[in-house]
Design a protein around this motif. Structure first.
Motif, PDB file in Angstrom:
ATOM      1  N   LEU A   1       0.809  -1.218   0.000  1.00 15.82           N
ATOM      2  CA  LEU A   1       0.000   0.000   0.000  1.00 15.82           C
ATOM      3  C   LEU A   1       0.844   1.271   0.000  1.00 15.82           C
ATOM      4  O   LEU A   1       0.303   2.372   0.001  1.00 15.82           O
ATOM      5  CB  LEU A   1      -0.992  -0.001   1.157  1.00 15.82           C
ATOM      6  N   ASP A   2       2.178   1.111  -0.010  1.00 17.19           N
ATOM      7  CA  ASP A   2       3.054   2.268  -0.157  1.00 17.19           C
ATOM      8  C   ASP A   2       3.015   2.774  -1.602  1.00 17.19           C
ATOM      9  O   ASP A   2       3.443   3.880  -1.885  1.00 17.19           O
ATOM     10  CB  ASP A   2       4.498   1.917   0.213  1.00 17.19           C
ATOM     11  N   HIS A   3       2.538   1.944  -2.522  1.00 20.33           N
ATOM     12  CA  HIS A   3       2.480   2.283  -3.943  1.00 20.33           C
ATOM     13  C   HIS A   3       1.077   2.774  -4.295  1.00 20.33           C
ATOM     14  O   HIS A   3       0.101   2.058  -4.066  1.00 20.33           O
ATOM     15  CB  HIS A   3       2.830   1.068  -4.801  1.00 20.33           C
ATOM     16  N   PRO A   4       0.971   3.969  -4.852  1.00 19.51           N
ATOM     17  CA  PRO A   4      -0.353   4.506  -5.214  1.00 19.51           C
ATOM     18  C   PRO A   4      -1.154   3.565  -6.120  1.00 19.51           C
ATOM     19  O   PRO A   4      -2.372   3.469  -5.974  1.00 19.51           O
ATOM     20  CB  PRO A   4      -0.025   5.823  -5.936  1.00 19.51           C
ATOM     21  N   HIS A   5      -0.471   2.856  -7.021  1.00 22.64           N
ATOM     22  CA  HIS A   5      -1.182   1.925  -7.912  1.00 22.64           C
ATOM     23  C   HIS A   5      -1.898   0.846  -7.111  1.00 22.64           C
ATOM     24  O   HIS A   5      -3.037   0.480  -7.417  1.00 22.64           O
ATOM     25  CB  HIS A   5      -0.208   1.238  -8.886  1.00 22.64           C
TER      26      HIS A   5
END
Length: 102
Positions: free
Chosen positions: A56-60
């Motif tokens: 969830l650190d990745h916006p995608h």
């Protein structure tokens, strides 16, 4: 249901798979007898994306998780009851989603 094969790839492939399944569900091209299987696959992907370390650190992946959550929310009550630990996990997922926005 080829879209389900895309779910096992990386973030971009997962996004494509979600899009294909969204389109099939919206156009009512998922048979009632198959929908519980699709719901279980979507649930497993949601749990994977939310609980995988750092995903969830990745916006995608945040967007993927939100899209999966909407699809799982649309599942029938019977499908939801069949999903492993649905009630407890969904609460935890929503808490993580809120924290990710802060």
């Amino acid at each position: 249901m080829r879209g389900m094969g895309f779910l096992t790839g990386g973030r971009q492939e997962r996004s494509v798979g979600i899009g294909l399944i969204e389109a099939l569900i919206v156009s009512r091209q998922v048979a009632e007898t198959v929908r519980p299987v699709v719901d279980r696959v979507l649930w497993n992907q949601l749990v994977y994306v939310v609980f995988k370390e750092g995903a969830l650190d990745h916006p995608h992946e945040q967007v993927n998780a939100q899209r999966l959550l909407v699809l799982v929310d649309q599942a029938s009550d019977a499908s939801k009851q069949a999903l492993p630990d649905y009630a407890a996990r969904i609460r935890e997922i929503r808490i993580r989603e809120i924290r990710a926005r802060l």
